[in-house]
Design a protein around this motif. Sequence first.
Motif, PDB file in Angstrom:
ATOM      1  N   ASP A   1      -1.504   1.426   5.450  1.00 20.54           N
ATOM      2  CA  ASP A   1      -2.418   0.665   4.775  1.00 20.54           C
ATOM      3  C   ASP A   1      -4.020   0.889   5.031  1.00 20.54           C
TER       4      ASP A   1
ATOM      5  N   HIS B   1      -2.571  -6.613   6.304  1.00 16.00           N
ATOM      6  CA  HIS B   1      -2.376  -5.438   5.517  1.00 16.00           C
ATOM      7  C   HIS B   1      -3.708  -4.991   4.928  1.00 16.00           C
ATOM      8  N   TYR B   2      -4.682  -5.821   4.917  1.00 12.52           N
ATOM      9  CA  TYR B   2      -5.946  -5.358   4.092  1.00 12.52           C
ATOM     10  C   TYR B   2      -7.099  -6.153   4.936  1.00 12.52           C
TER      11      TYR B   2
ATOM     12  N   ASP C   1       6.320  -4.130   4.901  1.00 15.65           N
ATOM     13  CA  ASP C   1       6.419  -4.871   3.466  1.00 15.65           C
ATOM     14  C   ASP C   1       7.507  -5.515   3.219  1.00 15.65           C
TER      15      ASP C   1
ATOM     16  N   ALA D   1       1.000  -1.252  -0.018  1.00 11.19           N
ATOM     17  CA  ALA D   1      -0.042  -0.037  -0.025  1.00 11.19           C
ATOM     18  C   ALA D   1       0.888   1.410  -0.095  1.00 11.19           C
TER      19      ALA D   1
ATOM     20  N   HIS E   1      -6.890  -1.221  -0.169  1.00  8.37           N
ATOM     21  CA  HIS E   1      -6.770  -2.328   0.823  1.00  8.37           C
ATOM     22  C   HIS E   1      -7.926  -2.468   1.728  1.00  8.37           C
TER      23      HIS E   1
END
Length: 273
Positions: free
Chosen positions: A142, A85-86, A68, A23, A148
């Motif tokens: 993120d 992350h999402y 990341d 992201a 995301h």
Amino acid sequence: MLRRILFCGGLLAAFALPSPAHAWGKLGHRLVAQIAERDLTPSARAEVDRLLAGEADPTLPGIASWADELREQDPDLGKRSAKWHYVNIAESNCRYTPRRDCPNGDCVIEALRTQTAILADRTRPRAERAQALKFVVHFTGDVHQPMHAGYGHDLGGNHEQINFDGRGTNLHAFWDSGMLNSQRLSGDAWLARIGARAPSRDAAGRVRLPPPAAQWAQASCRIAIAPGVYPQSARVGPDYVATQLPRIEQQLRDGGARLAALLNTALAAPAER
């Protein structure tokens, strides 16, 4: 036929573009962290300095992309944290239901809550809290990237192939870094353009608690499903950037301000709580 051609072009271009799973890319994550860093209280800044002592770049921007990079640096932790992350809530009209959307706490909303709690707990080992700080900085970025919190069926726009300025890419990567990079601005120029807002305070001068992370994700999701975000044609041009880039700028600005409020609360000295 055009989409098939662009899809093949996107596969070839993927080797030259940032990973679409990241992201904002490094630039966006640094901007969120820089905005937050400027608004830290003295107590929070001192604790950040203490926790990050020994890092190659012991600043919030310096560790903003750490999460990341785990797939190369710590594959086990990278694998365990991949789903943090999402969150995919666009199919549910952006309404978040933990049991449905975040089983076992494996999404950005619950990961941000969990890592913030670890960060705020001064009885935990310094190394554990330092790692939590890195996660909190990154996940706050993120959750403000609309893709995301978008659709699960296309992996947050990763399967939506587009072409911009003669180059194939996908919608996720274009929102991550493609639109930012299209302006050809330095990080300092971007920071000056986006600006910063002081953290919101109550009548007593105390930093207000930021809204829950679920609200951030739901607001991001509403951007992801807004008319025009998914282009009608695979070929997008300057008009698309002119419309969508202000949304990105606002998300980066909001992410930085909210990260500052989050850290100022979590890292407040005991006497300030």
